[in-house]
Design an enzyme around this catalytic site. Structure first.
Site, PDB file in Angstrom:
ATOM      1  N   ARG A 130     -29.977   8.656  -9.438  1.00 22.23           N
ATOM      2  CA  ARG A 130     -28.637   8.453  -8.891  1.00 22.23           C
ATOM      3  C   ARG A 130     -28.757   8.055  -7.419  1.00 22.23           C
ATOM      4  O   ARG A 130     -29.663   8.511  -6.715  1.00 22.23           O
ATOM      5  CB  ARG A 130     -27.788   9.729  -8.999  1.00 22.23           C
ATOM      6  CG  ARG A 130     -27.202   9.975 -10.388  1.00 22.23           C
ATOM      7  CD  ARG A 130     -26.166   8.921 -10.771  1.00 22.23           C
ATOM      8  NE  ARG A 130     -25.562   9.149 -12.073  1.00 22.23           N
ATOM      9  CZ  ARG A 130     -25.931   8.545 -13.214  1.00 22.23           C
ATOM     10  NH1 ARG A 130     -26.937   7.694 -13.231  1.00 22.23           N
ATOM     11  NH2 ARG A 130     -25.289   8.785 -14.344  1.00 22.23           N
ATOM     12  N   HIS A 160     -28.061  -0.991 -12.270  1.00 24.82           N
ATOM     13  CA  HIS A 160     -27.834   0.169 -13.143  1.00 24.82           C
ATOM     14  C   HIS A 160     -28.090  -0.186 -14.616  1.00 24.82           C
ATOM     15  O   HIS A 160     -27.224  -0.016 -15.478  1.00 24.82           O
ATOM     16  CB  HIS A 160     -26.422   0.746 -12.951  1.00 24.82           C
ATOM     17  CG  HIS A 160     -26.338   2.188 -13.379  1.00 24.82           C
ATOM     18  ND1 HIS A 160     -25.610   3.135 -12.713  1.00 24.82           N
ATOM     19  CD2 HIS A 160     -26.925   2.848 -14.410  1.00 24.82           C
ATOM     20  CE1 HIS A 160     -25.724   4.310 -13.323  1.00 24.82           C
ATOM     21  NE2 HIS A 160     -26.531   4.155 -14.365  1.00 24.82           N
TER      22      HIS A 160
HETATM   23  P1  NAP Z   1     -31.822  16.646 -17.300  1.00 28.40           P
HETATM   24  O1  NAP Z   1     -32.474  16.753 -18.634  1.00 28.40           O
HETATM   25  O2  NAP Z   1     -30.611  17.440 -17.007  1.00 28.40           O
HETATM   26  O3  NAP Z   1     -32.971  16.974 -16.221  1.00 28.40           O
HETATM   27  C1  NAP Z   1     -32.704  17.109 -14.883  1.00 28.40           C
HETATM   28  C2  NAP Z   1     -33.979  17.552 -14.186  1.00 28.40           C
HETATM   29  O4  NAP Z   1     -33.721  17.645 -12.787  1.00 28.40           O
HETATM   30  C3  NAP Z   1     -34.451  18.939 -14.635  1.00 28.40           C
HETATM   31  O5  NAP Z   1     -35.854  18.998 -14.687  1.00 28.40           O
HETATM   32  C4  NAP Z   1     -33.921  19.833 -13.521  1.00 28.40           C
HETATM   33  O6  NAP Z   1     -34.648  21.033 -13.324  1.00 28.40           O
HETATM   34  C5  NAP Z   1     -34.105  18.933 -12.334  1.00 28.40           C
HETATM   35  N1  NAP Z   1     -33.250  19.372 -11.236  1.00 28.40           N
HETATM   36  C6  NAP Z   1     -31.900  19.478 -11.190  1.00 28.40           C
HETATM   37  N2  NAP Z   1     -31.488  19.964 -10.009  1.00 28.40           N
HETATM   38  C7  NAP Z   1     -32.601  20.179  -9.277  1.00 28.40           C
HETATM   39  C8  NAP Z   1     -32.847  20.687  -7.984  1.00 28.40           C
HETATM   40  N3  NAP Z   1     -31.853  21.076  -7.184  1.00 28.40           N
HETATM   41  N4  NAP Z   1     -34.129  20.778  -7.568  1.00 28.40           N
HETATM   42  C9  NAP Z   1     -35.153  20.405  -8.359  1.00 28.40           C
HETATM   43  N5  NAP Z   1     -34.989  19.907  -9.612  1.00 28.40           N
HETATM   44  C10 NAP Z   1     -33.728  19.805 -10.054  1.00 28.40           C
HETATM   45  O7  NAP Z   1     -31.454  15.122 -16.998  1.00 28.40           O
HETATM   46  P2  NAP Z   1     -32.073  13.799 -17.641  1.00 28.40           P
HETATM   47  O8  NAP Z   1     -31.513  13.564 -18.997  1.00 28.40           O
HETATM   48  O9  NAP Z   1     -33.546  13.843 -17.492  1.00 28.40           O
HETATM   49  O10 NAP Z   1     -31.437  12.705 -16.667  1.00 28.40           O
HETATM   50  C11 NAP Z   1     -31.710  12.722 -15.266  1.00 28.40           C
HETATM   51  C12 NAP Z   1     -30.742  11.800 -14.562  1.00 28.40           C
HETATM   52  O11 NAP Z   1     -31.070  10.430 -14.821  1.00 28.40           O
HETATM   53  C13 NAP Z   1     -29.286  11.892 -15.034  1.00 28.40           C
HETATM   54  O12 NAP Z   1     -28.638  13.001 -14.432  1.00 28.40           O
HETATM   55  C14 NAP Z   1     -28.711  10.589 -14.568  1.00 28.40           C
HETATM   56  O13 NAP Z   1     -28.219  10.756 -13.255  1.00 28.40           O
HETATM   57  C15 NAP Z   1     -29.914   9.639 -14.535  1.00 28.40           C
HETATM   58  N6  NAP Z   1     -29.808   8.551 -15.524  1.00 28.40           N
HETATM   59  C16 NAP Z   1     -29.831   7.270 -15.075  1.00 28.40           C
HETATM   60  C17 NAP Z   1     -29.761   6.213 -15.988  1.00 28.40           C
HETATM   61  C18 NAP Z   1     -29.839   4.788 -15.522  1.00 28.40           C
HETATM   62  O14 NAP Z   1     -29.624   3.875 -16.310  1.00 28.40           O
HETATM   63  N7  NAP Z   1     -30.172   4.541 -14.282  1.00 28.40           N
HETATM   64  C19 NAP Z   1     -29.645   6.480 -17.359  1.00 28.40           C
HETATM   65  C20 NAP Z   1     -29.605   7.803 -17.770  1.00 28.40           C
HETATM   66  C21 NAP Z   1     -29.693   8.845 -16.847  1.00 28.40           C
HETATM   67  P3  NAP Z   1     -34.748  22.149 -14.492  1.00 28.40           P
HETATM   68  O15 NAP Z   1     -35.711  21.545 -15.495  1.00 28.40           O
HETATM   69  O16 NAP Z   1     -35.302  23.330 -13.812  1.00 28.40           O
HETATM   70  O17 NAP Z   1     -33.364  22.317 -15.038  1.00 28.40           O
END
Ligand code: NAP
Length: 312
Positions: free
Chosen positions: A227, A275
């Site tokens: 993001r 994006h």
């Molecule tokens: P997720 O499964 O919710 O994983 C988020 C990860 O971030 C987890 O490992 C979490 O830690 C960690 N995290 C959250 N807050 C943190 C903090 N304060 N300090 C350290 N680590 C932290 O999310 P995901 O499915 O992998 O997706 C990640 C992000 O990718 C989405 O939120 C979205 O913004 C982005 N995204 C972008 C696209 C694009 O096309 N560009 C597409 C899809 C998603 P824990 O494991 O301890 O909970």
């Protein structure tokens, strides 16, 4: 009573999703579910399949709502909605994950192999640029969730030494895992490629700032498919100008579309992708949505529930 499902997203999305959703519901014995992209009386709706940009912003009239099923992985535009009082599930989709793995490994390999260097010397210059082996190029992935974990493992499978960082302590085979505030500096220190796959929450804002951008190796590459809020833009531009960051490939921005006058567009060390790192894929995402409706109807816990207090 068969469940009533409102599809609240764009007309284009409805075209893509209607068939896969109907098939996925039927495969779970929910073929009689009422599924509509039109406005239904809110007090008849059990589930909303949701794009946060849709016209549904006030959930209060949805008095029998059982859950909101987000079409996207990121939930920052719905998680704080005070009218939402039912469980919120986010999208974890095999197609979305695969797309992200391809974007991240592709852009990591572009820089690792020095493809830009080759392209810059196509006019007869015999300038040999031999990249190190992947095993000698440390990579750090911030975020070890559904996407970060898959990308970290794909990079490790290519032999990159990968460090991952998360909020809570995680174990991922083949990855050096660090966590919490104390783990951030050691995770970034010496990295040559840094990948951001954290959600947009108050706690992750500007995680890459003047201080943390100084930690990777000089000339490191930053890939941000997470993001836009994860990066302090001014600090990144400064780090690029000083050569501390060698290149940034950015897919997400604080304001999207990225404004035409934003310095990222013209910067020679920035690649902008609009994006597109990864999209939810209807064929696989419909299965996740239908499975959550089945679970909701059976009184089973939903998959991929968002923790509203945590923000992701
Ligand atoms: P997720 O499964 O919710 O994983 C988020 C990860 O971030 C987890 O490992 C979490 O830690 C960690 N995290 C959250 N807050 C943190 C903090 N304060 N300090 C350290 N680590 C932290 O999310 P995901 O499915 O992998 O997706 C990640 C992000 O990718 C989405 O939120 C979205 O913004 C982005 N995204 C972008 C696209 C694009 O096309 N560009 C597409 C899809 C998603 P824990 O494991 O301890 O909970």
């Amino acid at each position: 009573m068969p469940p009533v499902i409102r599809f609240a997203a764009s007309a284009d999305a409805w075209e893509d999703y209607e068939g896969p959703l109907r098939r996925a519901l039927a495969a779970r014995g929910l073929g009689a579910a009422e599924l509509s992209a039109g406005a239904l009386p809110p007090d008849r709706v059990d589930y909303i399949v949701y794009a946060p940009s849709s016209e549904v912003q006030d959930f209060a009239p949805y008095t029998r709502l059982k859950a909101v099923l987000n079409l996207w992985a990121g939930v920052e535009n719905v998680v704080g909605n005070p009218t939402l009082r039912v469980p919120l599930a986010r999208m974890v989709d095999a197609g979305l994950t695969q797309g992200m793995v391809e974007w991240v490994t592709g852009h990591a390999l572009r820089h690792h192999l020095g493809i830009d260097h080759c392209l810059a010397h196509q006019s007869g210059d015999w300038v040999r640029h031999v990249p190190p082996l992947a095993r000698d190029r440390p990579v750090t992935v911030l975020g070890l969730g559904a996407l970060g974990r898959a990308c970290a493992q794909a990079l490790a499978a290519l032999n990159f030494p990968v460090t991952g960082w998360s909020r809570t302590s995680r174990e991922v085979a083949g990855i050096r895992c660090l966590s919490g505030e104390a783990g951030l500096a050691p995770a970034l220190r010496g990295a040559e490629i840094v990948v951001l796959l954290l959600p947009d929450t108050p706690a992750t804002a500007d995680v890459m700032n003047a201080g943390t951008l100084a930690l990777p190796s000089a000339g490191a590459v930053l890939l941000n498919p997470g993001r836009g809020t994860l990066i302090d833009d001014a600090a990144l531009l400064d780090a690029l100008d000083r050569g501390q960051i060698g290149h940034a490939t950015l897919d997400v921005f604080r304001h999207e579309p990225l404004p035409a006058d934003h310095p990222f567009w013209a910067h020679p060390k920035v690649t902008v992708t609009p994006h597109i790192a990864s999209e939810t894929r209807p064929a696989t995402a419909a299965e996740v949505i239908a499975e959550n409706v089945r679970r909701g109807e059976a009184g089973e816990p939903l998959l991929h529930l968002v923790d509203r207090a945590r923000g992701y």
